[in-house]
Design a protein around this motif. Structure first.
Motif, mmCIF file in Angstrom:
data_model
loop_
_atom_site.group_PDB
_atom_site.id
_atom_site.type_symbol
_atom_site.label_atom_id
_atom_site.label_comp_id
_atom_site.label_asym_id
_atom_site.label_seq_id
_atom_site.Cartn_x
_atom_site.Cartn_y
_atom_site.Cartn_z
ATOM 1 N N GLU A 127 0.747 -1.299 -0.079
ATOM 2 C CA GLU A 127 -0.003 -0.167 0.054
ATOM 3 C C GLU A 127 0.913 1.239 -0.050
ATOM 4 O O GLU A 127 2.059 1.369 0.305
ATOM 5 N N GLY A 128 0.253 2.413 -0.335
ATOM 6 C CA GLY A 128 0.966 3.562 -0.226
ATOM 7 C C GLY A 128 0.193 4.623 0.396
ATOM 8 O O GLY A 128 -0.992 4.925 0.038
ATOM 9 N N MET A 129 0.735 5.380 1.459
ATOM 10 C CA MET A 129 -0.254 6.347 2.314
ATOM 11 C C MET A 129 0.929 7.210 2.652
ATOM 12 O O MET A 129 1.989 7.248 2.550
ATOM 13 N N LYS A 130 0.334 8.460 3.266
ATOM 14 C CA LYS A 130 1.080 9.584 3.744
ATOM 15 C C LYS A 130 0.618 9.863 5.199
ATOM 16 O O LYS A 130 -0.537 9.944 5.190
ATOM 17 N N ALA A 131 1.464 10.484 5.738
ATOM 18 C CA ALA A 131 1.295 11.287 7.089
ATOM 19 C C ALA A 131 1.560 12.634 7.107
ATOM 20 O O ALA A 131 2.651 12.984 6.317
ATOM 21 N N TYR A 132 0.780 13.684 7.249
ATOM 22 C CA TYR A 132 0.897 15.174 7.066
ATOM 23 C C TYR A 132 1.027 15.893 8.354
ATOM 24 O O TYR A 132 0.095 15.588 9.408
ATOM 25 N N LYS A 133 1.966 16.681 8.497
ATOM 26 C CA LYS A 133 2.064 17.545 9.680
ATOM 27 C C LYS A 133 1.264 18.834 9.545
ATOM 28 O O LYS A 133 1.537 19.490 8.265
ATOM 29 N N ASP A 134 0.658 19.388 10.377
ATOM 30 C CA ASP A 134 -0.009 20.696 10.434
ATOM 31 C C ASP A 134 0.834 21.817 10.954
ATOM 32 O O ASP A 134 1.795 21.475 11.548
ATOM 33 N N THR A 135 0.473 23.100 10.834
ATOM 34 C CA THR A 135 1.288 24.038 11.590
ATOM 35 C C THR A 135 1.342 24.010 13.029
ATOM 36 O O THR A 135 2.086 24.740 13.746
ATOM 37 N N GLU A 136 0.374 23.462 13.486
ATOM 38 C CA GLU A 136 0.151 23.235 15.028
ATOM 39 C C GLU A 136 1.126 22.018 15.395
ATOM 40 O O GLU A 136 0.931 21.704 16.620
ATOM 41 N N ASP A 137 1.739 21.294 14.499
ATOM 42 C CA ASP A 137 2.589 20.179 14.846
ATOM 43 C C ASP A 137 1.691 18.996 14.979
ATOM 44 O O ASP A 137 2.206 17.794 15.639
ATOM 45 N N SER A 138 0.616 18.794 14.594
ATOM 46 C CA SER A 138 -0.329 17.699 14.530
ATOM 47 C C SER A 138 -0.299 16.852 13.333
ATOM 48 O O SER A 138 0.212 17.388 12.467
ATOM 49 N N THR A 139 -0.260 15.541 13.656
ATOM 50 C CA THR A 139 -0.028 14.576 12.439
ATOM 51 C C THR A 139 -1.374 14.003 11.929
ATOM 52 O O THR A 139 -2.233 13.654 12.880
ATOM 53 N N TRP A 140 -1.663 14.026 10.698
ATOM 54 C CA TRP A 140 -2.975 13.680 10.033
ATOM 55 C C TRP A 140 -2.654 12.512 9.177
ATOM 56 O O TRP A 140 -1.678 12.449 8.553
ATOM 57 N N LEU A 141 -3.337 11.389 9.007
ATOM 58 C CA LEU A 141 -3.589 10.596 7.823
ATOM 59 C C LEU A 141 -4.651 10.969 6.887
ATOM 60 O O LEU A 141 -5.597 11.527 7.296
ATOM 61 N N PHE A 142 -4.863 10.393 5.911
ATOM 62 C CA PHE A 142 -5.926 10.615 4.755
ATOM 63 C C PHE A 142 -6.363 9.299 4.480
ATOM 64 O O PHE A 142 -5.834 8.426 3.780
ATOM 65 N N ARG A 143 -7.798 8.913 4.889
ATOM 66 C CA ARG A 143 -8.513 7.913 4.411
ATOM 67 C C ARG A 143 -7.862 6.561 4.748
ATOM 68 O O ARG A 143 -7.763 5.643 3.738
ATOM 69 N N PRO A 144 -7.021 6.479 5.773
ATOM 70 C CA PRO A 144 -6.260 5.180 6.288
ATOM 71 C C PRO A 144 -7.061 3.737 6.159
ATOM 72 O O PRO A 144 -6.443 2.840 5.696
ATOM 73 N N LEU A 145 -8.259 4.042 6.367
ATOM 74 C CA LEU A 145 -9.194 2.638 6.445
ATOM 75 C C LEU A 145 -9.252 2.157 5.101
ATOM 76 O O LEU A 145 -9.817 0.873 4.763
ATOM 77 N N ASP A 146 -9.293 3.087 4.077
ATOM 78 C CA ASP A 146 -9.395 2.790 2.837
ATOM 79 C C ASP A 146 -8.141 1.857 2.049
ATOM 80 O O ASP A 146 -8.255 1.086 1.338
ATOM 81 N N ASN A 147 -7.164 2.467 2.979
ATOM 82 C CA ASN A 147 -5.810 1.614 2.547
ATOM 83 C C ASN A 147 -5.847 0.269 3.104
ATOM 84 O O ASN A 147 -5.612 -0.903 2.418
ATOM 85 N N HIS A 148 -6.338 0.027 4.160
ATOM 86 C CA HIS A 148 -6.331 -1.130 4.874
ATOM 87 C C HIS A 148 -7.453 -2.117 4.268
ATOM 88 O O HIS A 148 -7.194 -3.322 3.788
ATOM 89 N N LYS A 149 -8.417 -1.464 3.701
ATOM 90 C CA LYS A 149 -9.300 -2.488 2.780
ATOM 91 C C LYS A 149 -8.874 -2.908 1.728
ATOM 92 O O LYS A 149 -9.001 -4.097 0.909
ATOM 93 N N ARG A 150 -8.192 -1.854 0.865
ATOM 94 C CA ARG A 150 -7.451 -2.267 -0.442
ATOM 95 C C ARG A 150 -6.396 -3.242 -0.201
ATOM 96 O O ARG A 150 -6.244 -4.200 -1.006
#
Ligand code: PLP
Ligand code: COI
Length: 355
Positions: A75-98
């Motif tokens: 699979e290929g996914m990404k984690a992103y940092k916002d300006t407050e230093d929080s970390t976000w994923l994008f639709r990770p459960l869809d990667n698990h399903k795939r």
């Protein structure tokens, strides 16, 4: 080594860190790896004991079936940092399903959702300081499963490894993307494994892609294996074409990867009141549109590539250039999706996932 555990995942920390050797301002794609990785073994009919361990080589028997019969998915996914230093994923459960859709097709045992998600979250927390903060960079996440069980019998292995590695990364393409529409080779066929993220799908593309690179192109656009008349997808991206003001992409099938970026872009484009058509797209239609000027944009969409505008394409020994649009659909849609990913804008679709 310090060892800790949450309820499911054991953590064995590395004594040293390589992070000081990394130039986060000049990251390439997928070639720098964080200090740890996740490893989980499938033995005696069950996935067991997911653990975060120091990043390093994996020892396998030479008869491991991955080497001989290619039972391998990823699979290929990404984690992103916002300006407050929080970390976000994008639709990770869809990667698990795939991943599990790919697993089923390759006769690999499916990975339970809690192993995937708890393993991923624990690993990301351990190596959180590795997630790049620079604009346009992110942590590329590579979950994968392969046959570690032994034997030359051509049948599914009885042992597997599920692993996740983290690669702080910059852009996938460094410049303009020029593509070649393929007329001879095929990436996938009806009833095959094209819809799965199987390692072999990529191996099979390398030779035709090398031929295209020798001719000055960056990627191949795959056409259907039967007639080579329909545009399907690119090597590592789904393809969108804008003719006049309509955005067109081919329907998914058992030959095409059901891209998470693709389906998100379709929804965002509809939300922008862009006329979107999901339908078969012929090469001749695209060539005609390029000739009469109605072909305004082409772009690839994928996790690694995000949205990559295509500057031109080659077909039957002729090159067709596309106009350079500063404010086209590609730039609008790229801004909308990356603003959601980096937590810069409202996420009305509920796709963002906080670590
Ligand atoms: N098509 C192929 C062959 C890919 O390798 C990828 C990359 O993952 C995509 C399409 C885009 O899929 P996604 O948007 O889920 O990353
Ligand atoms: C991704 O976009 O995550 C992919 O898997 C493409 C990869 C082949 C680099």
């Amino acid at each position: 080594m310090e060892t800790t555990a949450n309820s499911l995942v054991t953590v064995e920390k590395s004594k040293t860190s390589k992070i000081d050797q990394v130039d986060f301002d000049n990251l390439s794609f997928g070639s720098t790896f964080s200090d740890h990785m996740l490893v989980c073994d499938y033995k005696n009919g069950a996935w067991e004991n997911p653990k975060v361990v120091p990043y390093g080589p994996v020892s396998l028997d030479p008869s491991a079936k991955i080497f001989h019969y290619g039972q391998s998915i990823f699979e290929g996914m990404k984690a992103y940092k916002d300006t407050e230093d929080s970390t976000w994923l994008f639709r990770p459960l869809d990667n698990h399903k795939r991943l599990n859709i790919s697993a089923k097709r390759l006769a690999i045992p499916e990975i339970p959702e809690n192993y995937f998600m708890e393993g991923l979250k624990t690993l990301l927390k351990v190596d959180e300081k590795w997630i790049p903060k620079n604009e346009g960079s992110s942590m590329y996440i590579r979950p994968f499963i392969f046959a570690s069980g032994n034997g030359f019998h051509a049948s599914p292995a009885n042992e597997y490894k599920f692993m996740i590695c983290l690669a702080p990364s910059g852009a996938y393409f460094s410049g303009k993307v020029k593509v070649l529409i393929e007329e001879k080779y095929s990436r996938s066929a009806n009833g095959g494994v094209g819809f799965a993220k199987a390692g072999g799908n990529y191996a099979g593309q390398f030779y035709p892609t090398q031929l295209a690179v020798e001719k000055g192109y960056n990627q191949v656009i795959w056409t259907d294996d039967n007639t080579h008349e329909y545009i399907e997808e690119a090597g590592a991206m789904n393809i969108f074409v804008r003719i006049n003001d309509t955005l067109i992409t081919g329907p998914t099938s058992d030959r095409i990867l059901d891209g998470i970026t693709r389906k998100s872009i379709i929804e965002i484009a509809k939300d922008e009141n862009i006329n979107v058509e999901v339908r078969k797209l012929t090469v001749s239609e695209v060539v005609t549109a390029a000739k009469d000027g109605s072909l305004k944009e082409m772009f690839g969409a994928g996790t690694a590539a995000v949205i990559s505008p295509i500057s031109g394409f080659g077909y039957k020994e002729t090159d067709y250039d596309l106009p350079e649009l500063k404010e086209g659909f590609a730039s609008l849609l790229k801004k909308r999706i990356t603003d959601i990913q980096y937590n810069k804008a409202e996420d009305k679709f509920g796709w963002r996932y906080k670590l």
